[in-house]
Design a protein around this motif. Structure first.
Motif, PDB file in Angstrom:
ATOM      1  N   ASN A  75       0.808  -1.218   0.000  1.00  0.00           N
ATOM      2  CA  ASN A  75       0.000   0.000   0.000  1.00  0.00           C
ATOM      3  C   ASN A  75       0.841   1.267   0.000  1.00  0.00           C
ATOM      4  O   ASN A  75       0.388   2.316   0.405  1.00  0.00           O
ATOM      5  CB  ASN A  75      -0.947   0.009   1.207  1.00  0.00           C
ATOM      6  N   ARG A 181      -1.880  10.590   6.731  1.00  0.00           N
ATOM      7  CA  ARG A 181      -0.643   9.880   6.383  1.00  0.00           C
ATOM      8  C   ARG A 181       0.263  10.877   5.667  1.00  0.00           C
ATOM      9  O   ARG A 181      -0.220  11.749   4.948  1.00  0.00           O
ATOM     10  CB  ARG A 181      -0.901   8.677   5.453  1.00  0.00           C
ATOM     11  N   CYS A 286      -3.408   0.889   7.473  1.00  0.00           N
ATOM     12  CA  CYS A 286      -3.350   1.255   6.061  1.00  0.00           C
ATOM     13  C   CYS A 286      -4.068   0.158   5.267  1.00  0.00           C
ATOM     14  O   CYS A 286      -4.396  -0.902   5.800  1.00  0.00           O
ATOM     15  CB  CYS A 286      -1.907   1.351   5.595  1.00  0.00           C
ATOM     16  N   CYS A 289      -3.614  -4.142   5.450  1.00  0.00           N
ATOM     17  CA  CYS A 289      -2.518  -4.412   6.385  1.00  0.00           C
ATOM     18  C   CYS A 289      -3.014  -5.180   7.595  1.00  0.00           C
ATOM     19  O   CYS A 289      -3.922  -4.738   8.287  1.00  0.00           O
ATOM     20  CB  CYS A 289      -1.867  -3.123   6.860  1.00  0.00           C
ATOM     21  N   CYS A 293      -0.979  -0.804  12.885  1.00  0.00           N
ATOM     22  CA  CYS A 293      -0.155  -0.066  13.860  1.00  0.00           C
ATOM     23  C   CYS A 293      -0.577   1.386  14.061  1.00  0.00           C
ATOM     24  O   CYS A 293      -0.088   2.046  14.961  1.00  0.00           O
ATOM     25  CB  CYS A 293       1.312  -0.120  13.459  1.00  0.00           C
ATOM     26  N   CYS A 492       5.360  -2.063   3.050  1.00  0.00           N
ATOM     27  CA  CYS A 492       5.673  -1.314   4.263  1.00  0.00           C
ATOM     28  C   CYS A 492       6.830  -2.006   4.988  1.00  0.00           C
ATOM     29  O   CYS A 492       6.820  -3.228   5.141  1.00  0.00           O
ATOM     30  CB  CYS A 492       4.458  -1.265   5.177  1.00  0.00           C
TER      31      CYS A 492
HETATM   32  S1  SF4 Z   1       2.313  -1.744   9.555  1.00  0.00           S
HETATM   33 FE1  SF4 Z   1       1.370   0.213  10.121  1.00  0.00          FE
HETATM   34  S2  SF4 Z   1       2.304   1.729   8.696  1.00  0.00           S
HETATM   35 FE2  SF4 Z   1       2.693  -0.322   7.852  1.00  0.00          FE
HETATM   36  S3  SF4 Z   1       1.029  -0.664   6.422  1.00  0.00           S
HETATM   37 FE3  SF4 Z   1       0.404  -1.537   8.411  1.00  0.00          FE
HETATM   38  S4  SF4 Z   1      -0.765   0.044   9.445  1.00  0.00           S
HETATM   39 FE4  SF4 Z   1       0.386   1.031   7.765  1.00  0.00          FE
END
Ligand code: SF4
Lengths: 607, 84
Positions: A75, A181, A286, A289, A293, A492
């Motif tokens: 993403n 973001r 995001c 995902c 986080c 990510c």
């Molecule tokens: S780990 Fe966190 S920053 Fe990375 S894609 Fe998932 S939610 Fe977004």
């Protein structure tokens, strides 16, 4: 082609025209995508010496082959351009929903060139491309801009935009997407502002071709399950990155009072449990995902009210401990303000921290700035965040970043930067590999360029000693190449470091290769993928050298090289950069001046 | 004949998810008494810390696993996870 559309949209803002360009398949493979494709177009399309805020600079938005694919955390997008803060290259990464929508437009990459006469935004709805007036949203903050543009285009579209800071060419300005973001670092928002480009709005139904769609779905699903069952990653869902201040404080490397020390007495007021107990509403994620986080928060403490996303660890470090501030409501409020005005919390916090130290040292006077700015002053910190965003009064000096600020008083040593980019939240005197990384990253002091803190601090994929310098040059090369690969592919890093490399510190990309081949059918091997990453890294280095960077710029502030930490496990330590740098050049195949040798360039096909 | 067991005071700090292994009012921090010869790993295992997937620190440094704790040592553990 599978994995890539092989299509780039070039937007000439000066004359308002757009052109579709196609990409050669061999090029696509050799440069991977994202950060890789972008540096090639930047290098070929502009003079690296050009002023970053002139129409000559190119602003590139790039996705990778895994962006918008079924791969978990596929993403991400990258903003690549010449930085007005540092005068060198930057590549700034962001997630959320927007990058996936960008990919659905049917283009892999967007190149913005020139400068519009009046504020505009780009609206793409599948094959319909429009450059529209943005005069009605000029001056508006990020949330209002986003809502207004969605209302007049399509509520299901996604927006990236700048706020008032980017419009005013504040060198900490970010490009914000999905409101909260950020492609944050190095002043990318100021480049967008200099082009009079307020926003881009994307909607589309294009789907990328996939070499083996069932295979990709199967692997992605099993990765999702693996992540879901991993208790280690659940820390990020429960506490998000704010669990980190306790860790870095324990190691004595939490940036405190402009990196004067690495231990902060107020750490328990700004850590993950404190955030959970006071302001966390729920975790967020995001697109696609499984780690989840993000922190969705709300503050109702009088004077600091607001809601939104954050703060992340880096924001807590810069706006909190680096400023000596342990008031979490104030830190969270400052974080919201940065998002609303569109600014990088790290450069903002660290620049204010630099000003605080210079005020306490009597170099900047209270009379001059009309305020007794001191470490620990939460309200002063918030006030100067606003002034910086709007370039009001002393905020105009802050808006140039900490290096320009400190240098203007004849004391650049107070700026804790490498290549003029403010340090992230790991004091390298207690994590030596990070010191070498800050000094040699192609964008300046960024942890995202090869975050060896994973191993030195967090024990991922394995714990290594943060205080030794042995093998660090070799590891930094590995990490820089691996992170280049992550940035080029579209994942990510939180997921990538743990789940797409072999589980030892050498980060061999076995599973990433599998994902890339299922997507692109390009027959990569781990070795050819890593070589492509190395090609990208070296081309970036060539851009820097042409922009005027020399070996003398591969350095750290005096504080890191000469002033030992005084407390914690790293007491007595400095960064022995002189001992690591020559070996790093050697490992990279660069000469003693840090220039890639002809043999290295030939090996990488860059001659 | 019974030997004399010497007890030593050490500090324990458990970060993030590991806080829950101590009583909530301790907020992840506790002073404890351990017998001479106890290692950091022994102590953490007795508290339920999954050692294999953890970072263990004594006074902020990675300890030699066989090194017995000393009076006043500060033992810390957290889940080895992705960074910040
Ligand atoms: S780990 Fe966190 S920053 Fe990375 S894609 Fe998932 S939610 Fe977004």
């Amino acid at each position: 082609m599978d994995g890539w559309y092989g299509k780039i949209l070039r937007v000439n803002l000066t004359d308002g025209t757009t052109t579709v360009e196609t990409v050669d398949p061999q090029f696509a493979k050799d440069y991977i995508g994202g950060r890789g494709w972008a540096i090639k177009y930047l290098m070929d399309g502009m003079n690296p010496k050009a002023d970053a805020l002139s129409p000559e600079n190119l602003l590139i938005f790039a996705t990778g082959p895994l962006t918008g694919s079924p791969a978990p955390t596929g993403n991400r997008y990258m903003v690549v351009t010449k930085s007005p803060l540092t005068g060198v290259l930057t590549n700034s990464n962001s997630g959320g929903d927007f990058p996936t929508w960008m990919k659905r437009t049917g283009f892999d990459m967007f190149i913005f060139e020139g400068r519009a006469e009046k504020p505009v935004y780009l609206w793409i709805n599948d094959d319909q491309v429009e450059i529209r007036s943005a005069e009605h949203v000029w001056g508006k903050q990020v949330p209002e801009t986003t809502d207004t543009l969605l209302a007049e285009t399509d509520r299901k579209a996604k927006v990236a935009c700048i706020g008032p800071a980017g419009e005013r060419l504040v060198k900490a300005a970010a490009i914000m997407n999905d409101k909260d973001r950020a492609a944050a670092r190095s002043g990318v928002g100021a480049v967008m502002g200099s082009k009079n480009l307020k926003a881009v709005v994307f909607q589309g139904t294009h789907q990328i071709g996939m070499a083996d769609r069932p295979g990709m779905k199967k692997l992605s699903m099993s990765m999702n399950q693996e992540v879901g069952h991993d208790s280690k990653t659940s820390v990020l869902r429960i506490y998000g990155t704010p669990y980190v201040p306790d860790v870095t404080n324990e190691l004595g490397i939490l940036p405190t009072r402009n990196f004067q020390t690495g231990r902060f007495e107020g750490v328990e007021n700004i850590n993950g449990p404190a955030l959970n107990e006071s302001f966390l509403i729920r975790p967020g994620a995001c697109f696609r995902c499984p780690i989840v986080c993000n922190r969705i928060t709300k503050v109702d403490v009088p004077g600091y009210e607001g809601e939104g996303e954050g703060p992340e660890y880096e924001s807590i470090g810069a706006l909190g401990s680096a400023c000596g501030v342990d008031n979490l409501a104030a830190i969270t409020k400052a974080n919201y303000l940065c998002n609303e005005y569109g600014m990088d919390t790290i450069t903002v916090g660290m620049t204010i921290a630099c000003a605080m130290e210079m005020c306490e040292a009597g170099i900047i006077s209270e009379e001059e700035i009309g305020y007794p700015l001191k470490f620990g002053d939460a309200d002063g910190m918030i006030e100067f965040v606003k002034k910086m965003a709007l370039r009001e009064g002393f905020g105009d000096k802050l808006a140039e970043g900490s290096y320009a600020l400190a240098e203007s008083y004849g004391h650049p040593e107070y700026s804790i930067t490498a290549k003029k980019l403010e340090f992230p939240g790991y004091d390298p005197r207690g994590a030596k590999g990070m010191g070498l990384l800050y000094a040699t990253s192609n964008i300046g002091a960024s942890h995202m360029s090869g975050d060896l803190a994973y191993a030195e601090v967090f024990g991922t994929p394995e714990k290594i000693d943060p205080l030794t310098i042995e093998n660090k040059p070799e590891l930094i090369k590995r990490f820089e190449d691996a992170f280049t690969l992550i940035d080029a592919s579209g994942l990510c890093v939180f997921l990538a470091v743990r789940y797409v490399f072999d589980k030892d510190v050498n980060l061999w990309p076995t599973r990433l290769t599998e994902l890339m081949n299922l997507t692109t059918g390009a027959d990569y091997t781990p070795a050819t993928l890593l070589q492509a990453a190395e090609r990208v890294f070296n081309l970036e280095r060539l851009f820097l050298l042409e922009a005027g960077v020399t070996k003398a710029d591969d350095t750290l502030p005096k504080r890191m090289l000469e002033e030992p930490l005084t407390e914690g496990p790293a007491a007595g330590q400095v960064v022995e950069l002189d001992e690591m740098l020559p070996r790093f050049y050697e490992v990279r195949g660069w000469d003693e001046e840090g220039v890639p040798t002809p043999e290295k360039l030939a090996e990488l096909g860059l001659e | 004949m019974r030997g004399i067991i010497c007890l030593m005071k050490v500090k324990v700090k458990l970060i993030a998810t590991y806080r829950d292994l101590l009583p909530p009012e301790r907020r992840g921090k506790m002073e404890m008494e351990v017998a001479e010869g106890t290692t950091a790993v022994d102590l953490l295992i007795s508290l339920g810390v999954p050692i294999e997937e953890s970072v263990v620190l004594v006074d902020g440094r990675t300890p030699d696993p066989n090194q017995p704790l000393q009076e006043g040592d500060s033992v810390c553990a957290f889940s080895a996870t992705a960074g910040g």
